[in-house]
Design an enzyme around this catalytic site. Structure first.
Site, mmCIF file in Angstrom:
data_model
loop_
_atom_site.group_PDB
_atom_site.id
_atom_site.type_symbol
_atom_site.label_atom_id
_atom_site.label_comp_id
_atom_site.label_asym_id
_atom_site.label_seq_id
_atom_site.Cartn_x
_atom_site.Cartn_y
_atom_site.Cartn_z
ATOM 1 N N ALA A 62 0.824 -1.212 0.000
ATOM 2 C CA ALA A 62 0.000 0.000 0.000
ATOM 3 C C ALA A 62 0.856 1.258 0.000
ATOM 4 O O ALA A 62 0.609 2.189 -0.780
ATOM 5 C CB ALA A 62 -0.935 -0.005 1.208
ATOM 6 N N GLU A 63 1.885 1.294 0.857
ATOM 7 C CA GLU A 63 2.716 2.495 0.915
ATOM 8 C C GLU A 63 3.527 2.666 -0.365
ATOM 9 O O GLU A 63 3.741 3.790 -0.826
ATOM 10 C CB GLU A 63 3.637 2.481 2.136
ATOM 11 C CG GLU A 63 4.424 3.759 2.257
ATOM 12 C CD GLU A 63 4.594 4.254 3.681
ATOM 13 O OE1 GLU A 63 5.210 5.326 3.808
ATOM 14 O OE2 GLU A 63 4.122 3.607 4.628
ATOM 15 N N THR A 64 3.946 1.570 -0.956
ATOM 16 C CA THR A 64 4.655 1.632 -2.235
ATOM 17 C C THR A 64 3.771 2.268 -3.301
ATOM 18 O O THR A 64 4.195 3.187 -4.018
ATOM 19 C CB THR A 64 5.095 0.220 -2.663
ATOM 20 O OG1 THR A 64 6.015 -0.291 -1.695
ATOM 21 C CG2 THR A 64 5.726 0.230 -4.041
#
Length: 137
Positions: A62-64
């Site tokens: 998700a953060e990527t």
């Protein structure tokens, strides 16, 4: 198309070399008008001790996605940094691949909010994430 930077999927994937993104085998697969997608394998690299997809691996996917989408919304001399990540896990996954789909919730001059939904290979929602980013520069 909402993106301010125009990169190809090959260029996006090249940014992952020698990073945690490469270690987790996250691959960008689609850049649409207002969506960025990537896949990640569910295997020994991304399992927790009980053989299921690790929540931290889902958070990393998700953060990527949210960070790269945020970067694509900046201009030269700017970058984004994550300020908050929230993940709600809905369903366990033990094998195969998961697909993350990232779309904007808010695109401001100084802050952004992104929703990232992670699906299993059957198209079932496994995790819903929200990433906040700050625009720097």
């Amino acid at each position: 198309m909402i993106w301010k930077r125009h990169l190809t999927l090959d260029e996006l994937n090249a940014t992952s070399l020698n990073t945690m993104v490469a270690h987790l085998a996250i691959v960008y697969t689609r850049l649409g008008d207002d969506v960025l997608e990537a896949e990640m394998p569910v295997d020994a690299r991304t399992h927790q001790p009980f053989g299921l997809l690790h929540g931290g691996a889902s958070a990393a996917l998700a953060e990527t996605l949210g960070s790269m989408a945020g970067y694509l919304m900046t201009r030269d001399g700017q970058c984004v940094v994550g300020t908050e990540l929230n993940a709600t896990h809905h369903r366990a996954v033990s094998q195969g691949k998961v697909r993350g789909v990232c779309q904007p919730l808010h695109l401001g001059r100084q802050s952004q909010s992104w929703e990232i939904v992670i699906f299993d290979e059957q198209g079932r929602r496994c995790c819903t994430c929200r990433l906040g980013t700050a625009v720097m520069g």
